[in-house]
Scaffold this motif. Structure first.
Motif, short mmCIF file in Angstrom:
data_model
loop_
_atom_site.label_atom_id
_atom_site.label_comp_id
_atom_site.label_asym_id
_atom_site.label_seq_id
_atom_site.Cartn_x
_atom_site.Cartn_y
_atom_site.Cartn_z
N THR A 176 12.34 2.31 -0.51
CA THR A 176 12.18 1.91 0.89
C THR A 176 13.52 1.50 1.50
N VAL A 177 13.60 1.69 2.80
CA VAL A 177 14.64 1.08 3.62
C VAL A 177 13.92 0.12 4.54
N LEU A 178 14.13 -1.17 4.35
CA LEU A 178 13.47 -2.18 5.17
C LEU A 178 14.42 -2.61 6.28
N VAL A 179 13.89 -2.63 7.51
CA VAL A 179 14.69 -2.94 8.70
C VAL A 179 14.08 -4.18 9.35
N ASN A 180 14.83 -5.26 9.33
CA ASN A 180 14.34 -6.52 9.89
C ASN A 180 15.50 -7.20 10.60
N PHE A 225 9.36 -4.47 -3.40
CA PHE A 225 9.01 -3.27 -2.64
C PHE A 225 10.04 -2.15 -2.78
N ARG A 226 10.73 -2.09 -3.92
CA ARG A 226 11.58 -0.96 -4.29
C ARG A 226 12.61 -0.64 -3.20
N VAL A 227 13.32 -1.64 -2.77
CA VAL A 227 14.23 -1.48 -1.63
C VAL A 227 15.52 -0.80 -2.06
N THR A 261 10.08 -14.20 1.77
CA THR A 261 10.46 -12.80 1.51
C THR A 261 11.59 -12.69 0.48
N ALA A 262 11.87 -13.75 -0.24
CA ALA A 262 13.04 -13.78 -1.12
C ALA A 262 12.97 -12.75 -2.24
N ASP A 263 11.77 -12.29 -2.62
CA ASP A 263 11.66 -11.31 -3.70
C ASP A 263 11.32 -9.91 -3.20
N ASP A 280 0.81 -1.22 0.00
CA ASP A 280 0.00 0.00 0.00
C ASP A 280 0.84 1.28 0.00
N LEU A 281 2.16 1.15 0.04
CA LEU A 281 3.01 2.34 0.05
C LEU A 281 2.98 3.04 -1.31
#
Length: 286
Positions: free
Chosen positions: A194-198, A231-233, A224-226, A187-188
């Motif tokens: 994006t910067v994804l933090v996990n 998500f435009r990381v 989450t491999a893709d 929904d972004l």
């Protein structure tokens, strides 16, 4: 999603602070931003007890413009030394409420937008867990993988301390978190990176250098491999492996930002507790 001005600040990251060790607690006491506009991303494994987690996040929140936290497995342990005896989802929710009291952004909050140098970019803290799909070579099921791991003596303490209540298993909790998080990320706004933090890497490739490859079972999920493409990381920030380094996968930067245990960081040439700059990157500093 919320928007917050980044000014002239920088976006930093760290993980696996493990402040139960006095040496690591001292590192946190010394951490300072370079400007009043700096943010810090904390990718899990702050500590095992709620009191220690609160101290570390409060210390950082008092110094940085924004603290963004994603939980690691150690925060989710129901540890015998912790006065808080909550398990599973209840423990996680307790930590989220604590973070909100401190002004710390969690995976349950609107994702903030970094508008500083290297931005704009959505900063999304994630809580995804793992589902045992990073199996050892020759193993086809979780049961085979666990049997192999027990045979080598390499078994994550999660098996004894991380409870999935009320889910029937850790992998069931993982699947629920992945589904919910994927909906939010989808929904972004399409125009923002994006910067994804996990706590765990989104792809298995960072685990290829593990000394004990069977430990990869507790390091993420193939679901989450893709995501780095989907998500435009710009940068995928993670920890858990205690192998701080930068890798590139299909053109996307994966940044492992662990401090790790004293016995580990004493062997490295870089000084311990060094914050890793995420934005601006080397090519977009301005």
């Amino acid at each position: 999603m919320t928007s917050a001005a980044g000014g002239s600040g920088q976006l930093w990251a760290i993980s696996d602070l493990h402040i139960g060790y006095a040496e690591n607690r001292a590192l946190v006491e010394k951490m300072r931003p370079e400007s009043d506009d700096d943010w810090i991303l904390v990718a899990g494994d702050v500590a095992e007890t709620v009191d220690d987690i609160r101290w570390a996040l409060r210390t950082l929140a008092d110094r940085f413009r924004r603290v963004v936290w994603a939980p690691g497995n150690h925060e989710l342990w129901t540890h015998p030394k912790d006065r808080v005896t909550l398990r599973g989802v209840a423990r996680y929710q307790h930590l989220v409420e604590m973070c909100r009291e401190l002004g710390v952004t969690t995976p349950e909050d609107p994702y903030p937008v970094w508008h500083g140098a290297g931005g704009p970019a959505v900063v999304a803290p994630l809580f995804l867990l793992y589902d045992y799909s990073f199996l050892p070579a020759g193993c086809a099921t979780k049961e085979e993988g666990l049997k192999y791991a027990h045979g080598t003596g390499v078994v994550c303490n999660d098996e004894f301390l991380l409870h999935p209540d009320p889910y029937p298993s850790r992998e069931a909790w993982c699947r629920a978190r992945v589904e919910e998080t994927a909906r939010r990320l989808a929904d972004l706004p399409a125009g923002l990176p994006t910067v994804l933090v996990n706590h765990y890497p989104l792809d298995r490739h960072p685990t290829d250098v593990l000394w004990y490859p069977e430990f990869a079972m507790w390091c993420g999920t193939r679901l989450t491999a893709d995501w780095h493409r989907r998500f435009r990381v710009d940068t995928m920030v993670y920890g858990h492996l205690h192998i701080p380094r930068t890798t590139w996968h299909e053109g996307v930067r994966f940044e492992e930002v662990s401090v790790g245990y004293p016995r580990e960081w004493r062997q490295r040439q870089q000084p311990p507790g060094r914050l890793r700059r995420i934005l601006p990157g080397e090519d977009d500093a301005r």
